[in-house]
Scaffold this motif. Structure first.
Motif, mmCIF file in Angstrom:
data_model
loop_
_atom_site.group_PDB
_atom_site.id
_atom_site.type_symbol
_atom_site.label_atom_id
_atom_site.label_comp_id
_atom_site.label_asym_id
_atom_site.label_seq_id
_atom_site.Cartn_x
_atom_site.Cartn_y
_atom_site.Cartn_z
ATOM 1 N N ILE A 1 4.849 7.534 -3.259
ATOM 2 C CA ILE A 1 5.393 7.798 -1.921
ATOM 3 C C ILE A 1 4.264 8.246 -0.988
ATOM 4 N N ARG A 2 4.024 7.436 0.033
ATOM 5 C CA ARG A 2 2.950 7.769 0.983
ATOM 6 C C ARG A 2 3.482 8.492 2.210
ATOM 7 N N VAL A 3 4.641 8.033 2.687
ATOM 8 C CA VAL A 3 5.191 8.670 3.889
ATOM 9 C C VAL A 3 6.685 8.923 3.719
ATOM 10 N N PRO B 1 8.326 27.080 6.756
ATOM 11 C CA PRO B 1 7.167 27.072 5.850
ATOM 12 C C PRO B 1 6.395 28.390 5.968
ATOM 13 N N THR B 2 5.837 28.821 4.852
ATOM 14 C CA THR B 2 5.085 30.077 4.863
ATOM 15 C C THR B 2 3.625 29.826 5.215
ATOM 16 N N ASP B 3 3.210 28.581 5.229
ATOM 17 C CA ASP B 3 1.839 28.271 5.659
ATOM 18 C C ASP B 3 1.872 26.965 6.436
ATOM 19 N N ASP B 4 0.718 26.491 6.863
ATOM 20 C CA ASP B 4 0.649 25.261 7.646
ATOM 21 C C ASP B 4 0.244 24.068 6.789
ATOM 22 N N ALA B 5 0.663 24.102 5.542
ATOM 23 C CA ALA B 5 0.205 23.067 4.614
ATOM 24 C C ALA B 5 0.894 21.721 4.818
ATOM 25 N N LEU B 6 1.964 21.688 5.612
ATOM 26 C CA LEU B 6 2.696 20.431 5.777
ATOM 27 C C LEU B 6 1.816 19.384 6.447
ATOM 28 N N ASP B 7 1.837 18.181 5.887
ATOM 29 C CA ASP B 7 1.102 17.062 6.476
ATOM 30 C C ASP B 7 2.077 16.291 7.352
ATOM 31 N N VAL B 8 1.970 16.502 8.654
ATOM 32 C CA VAL B 8 2.955 15.938 9.579
ATOM 33 C C VAL B 8 2.256 15.039 10.594
ATOM 34 N N GLU B 9 2.859 13.869 10.845
ATOM 35 C CA GLU B 9 2.353 12.991 11.901
ATOM 36 C C GLU B 9 3.471 12.804 12.925
ATOM 37 N N VAL B 10 3.150 13.060 14.177
ATOM 38 C CA VAL B 10 4.139 12.928 15.251
ATOM 39 C C VAL B 10 3.982 11.555 15.888
ATOM 40 N N VAL B 11 5.103 10.838 16.017
ATOM 41 C CA VAL B 11 5.037 9.464 16.532
ATOM 42 C C VAL B 11 5.915 9.313 17.773
ATOM 43 N N ASP B 12 5.593 8.286 18.551
ATOM 44 C CA ASP B 12 6.325 7.977 19.778
ATOM 45 C C ASP B 12 6.645 6.476 19.753
ATOM 46 N N ARG C 1 8.229 17.554 -5.054
ATOM 47 C CA ARG C 1 7.942 16.555 -6.093
ATOM 48 C C ARG C 1 6.873 15.547 -5.654
ATOM 49 N N ALA C 2 6.761 15.330 -4.322
ATOM 50 C CA ALA C 2 5.789 14.352 -3.818
ATOM 51 C C ALA C 2 4.937 15.014 -2.738
ATOM 52 N N PRO C 3 4.131 15.996 -3.115
ATOM 53 C CA PRO C 3 3.399 16.789 -2.112
ATOM 54 C C PRO C 3 2.357 15.981 -1.348
ATOM 55 N N GLN C 4 2.006 14.819 -1.868
ATOM 56 C CA GLN C 4 0.996 14.001 -1.180
ATOM 57 C C GLN C 4 1.583 13.252 0.025
ATOM 58 N N ALA C 5 2.908 13.229 0.139
ATOM 59 C CA ALA C 5 3.532 12.402 1.183
ATOM 60 C C ALA C 5 3.331 13.024 2.561
ATOM 61 N N ARG C 6 3.081 12.163 3.532
ATOM 62 C CA ARG C 6 2.944 12.610 4.921
ATOM 63 C C ARG C 6 4.299 12.477 5.610
ATOM 64 N N ASP D 1 0.830 -1.198 0.000
ATOM 65 C CA ASP D 1 0.000 0.000 0.000
ATOM 66 C C ASP D 1 0.875 1.263 0.000
ATOM 67 N N GLY D 2 1.841 1.290 -0.886
ATOM 68 C CA GLY D 2 2.634 2.504 -1.032
ATOM 69 C C GLY D 2 4.084 2.351 -0.592
ATOM 70 N N VAL D 3 4.817 3.458 -0.785
ATOM 71 C CA VAL D 3 6.266 3.469 -0.541
ATOM 72 C C VAL D 3 6.572 4.452 0.588
ATOM 73 N N ALA D 4 7.496 4.044 1.455
ATOM 74 C CA ALA D 4 7.998 4.948 2.500
ATOM 75 C C ALA D 4 9.432 5.323 2.163
ATOM 76 N N ILE D 5 9.741 6.593 2.305
ATOM 77 C CA ILE D 5 11.133 7.052 2.186
ATOM 78 C C ILE D 5 11.638 7.296 3.599
ATOM 79 N N ILE D 6 12.795 6.767 3.892
ATOM 80 C CA ILE D 6 13.355 6.967 5.229
ATOM 81 C C ILE D 6 14.619 7.807 5.110
ATOM 82 N N ASP D 7 14.530 9.047 5.564
ATOM 83 C CA ASP D 7 15.594 10.043 5.503
ATOM 84 C C ASP D 7 15.934 10.409 4.049
#
Lengths: 94, 431
Positions: free
Chosen positions: B78-80, B122-133, B100-105, B49-55
């Motif tokens: 790229i999903r995340v 960032p000039t706006d709050d458009a970033l899709d960010v998930e905080v994890v623990d 290039r991959a604006p859909q990625a979280r 279900d998609g590709v993750a990029i790590i760093d």
């Protein structure tokens, strides 16, 4: 000038101070165990625990609240570089 | 670049290295040297279900990163994007990747959001960010990424990411080193153990208690492969690198324990230099005064007679440090500053510091050293001691008292140092 007593529990030392002074300005001179980083309320290094007299320090600002949250502060923790003494209190390193 | 010429390299089923090689680098972050460069390791993990990029990689190497990425995934897949560490050598290509991959979280640790804002501005709050623990997971369909919060390895934001089904640990800078080798895997590259230990010593050692906390999370994991953010990928016997971190982070533990729980007596080291012998006599008197307090080991060293490196381990394990310097041209002498600017690799947080010295007519050295000690996050509970030119018998008594006060501050037996009644007026404190 209004005075207050601040006690540094880790070194068992009490200092009579003019009200309004920041905890950092006293603890540094007395050599208490609270340590410092940026001194501007950004880094959270100087987090201390208020043992007594929580209400005798100035209210934390929104920015200080944010830094405390980010640094996983527990209840009654404050930043020594931000908190001003307005009455008797006892503090120790967090 | 021969066989690896901007190809992606499969390191586990569905997991590719898409990083960059920087063989020409000789100095990293101004604090580390490297004899054969480094790598910026980034990875792509493909799930059902998609590709993750790590760093990602350092900005100058973005083209190489995107070229390798293009071999294994289309940008729209790229999903995340997982950021184990926000330092620019791993996030330099992030702005372009987000374009290039604006859909990625973005997946970041709980200490990272403020840093991410500072990094990307960032000039706006458009970033899709998930905080994890620790324990949080992100599903890629048939495989899961699980996160380990590992702060201060070596920034507050650092985390590790574990690919559960393949037992692959994307460890960020942990277990990394600056060693660039086209052969990429630990069983194929040249000797790099010295680079591994050197990297630990300069990057992780100041945070050794955090290393031990992180190892508690990492050691229970089944590991088939460790994929760090720099240097060789550890596929042959990966656990031995975990063991090595345990060994390295367990040495010199004495400082972390309270004095009374120590096998060793509390340690005070007195460093000094002297032009005409006055500061030497002061140092000897400080030592004698401190030794009169039971439960201490006091060591005395003339910095004129040694290199700095051998002292680093001693300083890390010491409980208190006193520095004696004459004042020459309004300053402490250079060997003191050389030592005090060589301690970035260890933690001095909370140790006791003190300064003393003889002077001719001004005596600035002592307060300057005290300021530096505070800057190194040491406590300075006993005000510095300055004497003009030749010490008298009474002044040497004052030196012995100064040594005793330092010792009492270390052992918590002080009952005379600041004030007998333990209450003092702010105006009485030295400026």
């Amino acid at each position: 000038m209004a005075k207050a007593k601040v006690t540094f529990q880790d070194i068992d030392q009490t200092v009579n101070v003019p009200a309004g002074i920041r905890v950092i300005d006293v603890s540094e001179k007395i050599g208490a165990g609270i340590i410092y980083g940026c001194r501007e309320g950004d880094c959270g290094t100087c987090m201390m625990h208020v043992v007594e007299g929580w209400n005798n320090l100035t209210e934390p600002s929104v920015l200080e609240e944010k830094v405390l949250r980010e640094n996983m502060a527990s209840r009654h923790d404050r930043l020594a570089c931000q908190a001003q003494i307005i009455g008797d209190c006892t503090v120790k390193p967090a | 670049m021969s066989e690896h010429d901007c190809n992606a390299i499969e390191i586990a089923p569905g997991v590719h290295w898409i990083g960059a090689l920087d063989p020409g680098l000789r100095s990293f972050d101004m604090i580390l040297r490297t004899a054969n460069g480094t790598t910026y390791n980034a990875y792509a993990v493909r799930g059902s279900d998609g590709v993750a990029i790590i760093d990602t990689v350092k900005a100058e190497f973005a083209d190489e990163f995107f070229a390798r990425l293009a071999h294994v995934a289309r940008l729209e897949e790229i999903r995340v994007i997982v950021l184990n560490h926000l330092e620019p050598d791993h996030t330099g290509a992030l702005p372009e990747l987000l374009r290039r991959a604006p859909q990625a979280r973005l997946i970041i640790s709980k200490r990272a959001p403020a840093m991410l804002k500072a990094l990307l501005k960032p000039t706006d709050d458009a970033l899709d960010v998930e905080v994890v623990d620790t324990g949080d997971e992100v599903s890629l369909g048939d495989r899961r990424l699980r996160f380990l919060n590992t702060p201060y390895l070596h920034w507050p934001d650092t985390q590790c990411t574990y690919l559960v089904e393949q037992q692959v640990l994307f460890s960020g800078d942990v277990f990394g080193c600056h060693h660039c080798d086209l052969r990429l895997f630990n069983d194929r590259v040249g000797e790099f153990r010295f680079s591994f230990d050197y990297y630990y010593a300069h990057i992780m050692r100041p945070f050794k208690s955090h290393v031990r906390d992180a190892l508690k999370l990492i050691e229970p994991l089944p590991l088939t492969l460790i994929a760090p953010a720099h240097g060789p990928i550890l596929r042959e016997r990966p656990r031995r690198y975990v063991t090595r971190y345990r060994e390295l982070s367990s040495s010199g533990e004495g400082f972390d324990r309270p004095f009374e729980a120590n096998d060793q007596p509390a340690s005070l080291i007195v460093f000094y230099l002297s032009a005409y012998g006055s500061t030497t006599r002061m140092a000897e008197a400080v030592q004698a005064g401190a030794e009169a307090v039971p439960g201490l080991r006091v060591s005395l060293y003339d910095l004129e007679g040694s290199e700095i490196a051998p002292f680093i381990d001693l300083i890390e394990e010491a409980d208190a440090l006193a520095f004696g310097s004459p004042t020459v041209n309004g300053d402490a002498v250079k060997p003191i500053w050389d030592l005090l600017s060589s301690l970035g690799g260890i933690s001095l947080r909370g140790k006791i510091g003190a300064a003393f010295g003889s002077y001719g007519w001004s005596g600035e050295a002592v307060p300057m050293i005290e300021d530096r000690l505070r800057g190194l996050k040491m406590r300075v509970p006993v005000s510095g001691l300055r004497l003009q030119l030749t010490p008298t018998a009474a002044e040497l008594d004052a030196c012995r008292a100064f040594g005793r006060q330092i010792a009492e501050a270390m052992t918590g037996t002080s009952n005379t140092s600041v004030s007998a009644e333990r209450v003092i007026d702010f105006a009485e404190l030295s400026p």
